[in-house]
Design an enzyme around this catalytic site. Structure first.
Site, PDB file in Angstrom:
ATOM      1  N   ALA A  71       2.096  12.105  -3.111  1.00  0.00           N
ATOM      2  CA  ALA A  71       3.185  13.145  -2.811  1.00  0.00           C
ATOM      3  C   ALA A  71       4.619  12.878  -3.760  1.00  0.00           C
ATOM      4  O   ALA A  71       4.971  11.688  -3.780  1.00  0.00           O
ATOM      5  CB  ALA A  71       3.265  13.108  -1.313  1.00  0.00           C
ATOM      6  N   ALA A 116       8.525   9.136  -3.942  1.00  0.00           N
ATOM      7  CA  ALA A 116       7.076   9.195  -3.941  1.00  0.00           C
ATOM      8  C   ALA A 116       6.186   8.574  -3.020  1.00  0.00           C
ATOM      9  O   ALA A 116       6.899   7.418  -2.838  1.00  0.00           O
ATOM     10  CB  ALA A 116       6.706   9.706  -5.259  1.00  0.00           C
ATOM     11  N   LYS A 117       5.099   8.676  -2.527  1.00  0.00           N
ATOM     12  CA  LYS A 117       4.023   7.930  -2.232  1.00  0.00           C
ATOM     13  C   LYS A 117       2.698   8.467  -2.339  1.00  0.00           C
ATOM     14  O   LYS A 117       2.526   9.682  -2.366  1.00  0.00           O
ATOM     15  CB  LYS A 117       4.358   7.797  -0.767  1.00  0.00           C
ATOM     16  N   GLY A 118       1.751   7.468  -2.477  1.00  0.00           N
ATOM     17  CA  GLY A 118       0.541   8.147  -2.701  1.00  0.00           C
ATOM     18  C   GLY A 118      -0.596   7.000  -2.246  1.00  0.00           C
ATOM     19  O   GLY A 118      -0.078   5.906  -1.455  1.00  0.00           O
TER      20      GLY A 118
END
Ligand code: NAD
Length: 427
Positions: A71, A116-118
């Site tokens: 994201a 962001a993060k994933g």
């Protein structure tokens, strides 16, 4: 792979999701800032979310398909930045919420990054090292058009580590045809990682604790401190505070803690990476539960283990005057309200543990310049970045009748909103 501290981020009693919390905090901050409604609306949503399947050939020759996300919340101030987690509970919504947090964390530190993060929906403990390597390399390939040193720079998070970042960097570099260390941070120093990255979140917690104590005219020499979680964040913070004169009376791990009103010798207690869950085996003071630790009569409480430990059930019983959030999201929204009413100062995670992303920024600079900094330089620059962010947050805290959390969000949101207004909306 070592057990991660982040494994309990919610409880059944308090099912607020990361995305709900993030949106709630954005709305609270927006109420204090002169920001265009359209900008706030845009910030409630991620710019993009990549969702993909990652096929993995298991060691026994069978193929299993995993789901992965990335994201990207907002990049108005610079490339996206945020962790990659491997955990069975990873969801798209969680990635979006955590990506929003990263936007504010980078902005409050005035770093030229967005959030962001994933992650991959997988339990890394059920995969062999070879399987984790193949999964990481394939994920890196699926994300190749999405990431890059000027686009989106992942880092380790729950269930991933420096080795994961090394595989990711190698897979990306092989396809690019050149070594691109700046595509990820949190790498081993041998291949472009930064010295001082591992200790950085704990160090920033200690710096912010010292500044908060100072603000409330509490000398560290007279201060008593309890630290929940004796891992990377908790142990580094506890040992530095101990070194700087504070009396660390209690520390804990997942099994419980030790307590000595005269102060613990924090260097003699094994941190999580030295010997996992060894706190209770320490021959020091008396033992206590994690619940008791949170309610100890101390000046400063540092929850540095997992999320949602300070809830509406125990917030009224917390006796500390200052709470410094070492973990991400240790205080629920309901507990936050109780602390505000009781005038307990809660210094939020987005500044307190931001030393991690700040030294990631230093790592990125070192990678771009192909020049490694000494650990002394990293510490010096971190100190200066932390003091500058602390001053910015303190100024908002003093200028408005708000909590420290609101003050930090106001600083972060103002910076992002001003950048958005200045750049305008394309087309
Ligand atoms: P870690 O794995 O190094 O250590 C975690 C510690 O917490 C261990 O001592 C573990 O036993 C203890 N713990 C786990 N569950 C617990 C529970 N339910 N109650 C009490 N103690 C418990 O983890 P870490 O890297 O220190 O991370 C701790 C927190 O800080 C997490 O919320 C993480 O998201 C946050 N954080 C970490 C970093 C980083 O770079 N390490 C950066 C920013 C924020």
């Amino acid at each position: 792979m070592a057990k991660s501290a982040h494994e309990e981020t919610t409880t059944d009693r308090d099912p607020e999701t990361a995305l709900e919390t993030a949106r709630h905090q954005l709305e609270r901050a927006a109420a204090h800032v002169d920001v265009d409604e359209g900008v706030v609306e845009r910030l409630k949503h991620p710019t993009k979310v990549l969702s993909g399947s990652i096929p993995l050939e298991r060691d026994d020759g069978t193929v299993e398909v995993f789901t992965g996300y990335r994201a990207q919340h907002d990049d108005v101030r610079g490339p996206y930045k945020g962790g990659l987690r491997y955990h069975p509970d990873v969801t798209e919504d969680e990635c979006v919420g955590l990506a929003m947090w990263m936007t504010w964390k980078c902005a409050v530190m005035d770093l030229p990054f967005g959030g962001a993060k994933g992650g991959i929906v997988a339990d890394p403990k059920e995969l062999s090292e070879d399987e984790r390597e193949r999964l990481t390399r394939r994920f890196a390939e699926e994300m190749r058009d999405f990431v890059g040193p000027t686009r989106d720079i992942p880092a380790p998070d729950m269930g991933t580590d420096a080795q994961t970042m090394a595989w990711f960097m190698d897979a990306y570099s092989m396809q690019e045809g050149e070594t691109v260390p700046g595509v990820v941070t949190g790498k081993p120093p041998l291949i472009g990682g930064s010295y001082g990255r591992e200790e950085a979140p704990g160090r920033s917690v200690a710096i912010v604790t010292r500044e908060a104590a100072n603000y409330y005219d509490l000398s560290l020499d007279d201060a008593t401190v309890a630290v929940q979680g004796f891992g990377s964040v908790g142990a580094n913070a506890a040992r530095l505070l101990d070194e700087w004169g504070a009396t660390v009376v209690a520390v804990s791990d997942i099994n419980g803690g030790v307590y000595d009103p005269d102060g613990l010798a924090t260097r003699e207690i094994s941190a999580h990476d030295e010997q996992p869950e060894a706190v209770m085996g320490t021959d020091a003071g008396s033992t206590l539960t994690n619940a008791e630790l949170l309610e100890l009569d101390v000046d400063i409480l540092v929850p540095a283990a997992v999320g949602n430990v300070l809830t509406e059930d125990n917030a009224a019983a917390v006796q500390a005057d200052i709470v410094v959030e070492g973990a991400n999201g240790p205080t629920t929204t309901a507990a936050d309200r109780i602390f505000a009413e009781r005038e307990v100062a809660v210094i939020p995670d987005i500044i307190a543990n931001a030393g991690g992303v700040t030294v990631s920024y230093f790592e990125w600079l070192q990678d771009i310049n192909r020049r490694q900094w000494t650990v002394e330089r990293v510490r010096e620059e971190l100190e200066s970045e932390m003091l500058s962010a602390w001053d910015d947050v303190r100024r908002e805290f003093e200028a408005r009748d708000v909590t420290w959390r609101d003050a930090a969000y106001i600083v972060g949101l103002s910076r992002v909103a001003e950048a958005k207004s200045t750049r305008g909306l394309w087309p």
